[in-house]
Motif scaffolding. Sequence first.
Motif, short mmCIF file in Angstrom:
data_model
loop_
_atom_site.label_atom_id
_atom_site.label_comp_id
_atom_site.label_asym_id
_atom_site.label_seq_id
_atom_site.Cartn_x
_atom_site.Cartn_y
_atom_site.Cartn_z
N ALA A 19 -11.28 1.03 5.28
CA ALA A 19 -10.13 2.26 4.72
C ALA A 19 -9.60 2.18 3.42
O ALA A 19 -9.47 2.95 2.71
N ALA A 20 -9.32 0.90 3.21
CA ALA A 20 -8.69 0.63 2.03
C ALA A 20 -9.61 0.85 0.82
O ALA A 20 -9.14 1.30 -0.18
N PHE A 34 0.50 3.36 -3.38
CA PHE A 34 -0.74 4.32 -2.83
C PHE A 34 -1.47 5.11 -3.90
O PHE A 34 -2.77 5.34 -3.73
N PRO A 91 -5.46 2.46 -7.35
CA PRO A 91 -6.58 2.04 -6.67
C PRO A 91 -6.60 0.19 -6.71
O PRO A 91 -7.21 -0.14 -5.86
N HIS A 98 -5.11 -1.07 -3.47
CA HIS A 98 -6.17 -0.66 -2.18
C HIS A 98 -7.29 -1.55 -2.38
O HIS A 98 -7.54 -2.24 -1.29
N VAL A 136 0.83 -1.18 -0.11
CA VAL A 136 -0.03 0.00 -0.03
C VAL A 136 0.92 1.21 -0.08
O VAL A 136 0.59 2.26 -0.70
N ARG A 158 -12.28 2.76 0.86
CA ARG A 158 -12.32 4.41 0.73
C ARG A 158 -11.27 5.04 0.04
O ARG A 158 -11.25 5.82 -0.74
N ARG A 159 -10.03 4.62 0.30
CA ARG A 159 -8.86 5.07 -0.26
C ARG A 159 -8.77 4.60 -1.92
O ARG A 159 -8.64 5.61 -2.82
N GLU A 204 -11.06 7.16 -3.72
CA GLU A 204 -10.77 8.56 -3.67
C GLU A 204 -9.85 8.57 -5.02
O GLU A 204 -9.54 9.61 -5.56
N GLU A 260 -9.64 -1.93 8.53
CA GLU A 260 -8.54 -1.75 7.65
C GLU A 260 -9.26 -1.99 6.25
O GLU A 260 -8.62 -1.22 5.35
#
Length: 76
Positions: A69-70, A45, A48, A51, A41, A72-73, A76, A66
């Motif tokens: 959160a991954a 980063f 996508p 993630h 990660v 959501r990242r 983004e 976790e």
Amino acid sequence: MTSRKKLRRARRHTLGLLDEAATALDRDELALARKLLGRAVEQGFMNPRVHVEAAALWQEMGRRAEAEAAVRRALE
């Protein structure tokens, strides 16, 4: 400027880390899997896919926070 060859090599390395994390998880080596996921990660980063795959592995480990959160990242 980074060459395409270097970018592809870095992407392959990052995806390789995800594969190694999945293998470690299959062998019940949770500490190693977490370490490899963190590295993947960190290195990927901006990707996508990294993630999303990390989220699936976190979920498999039972680490729902976790995994969310991954996801959501990745969105983004």
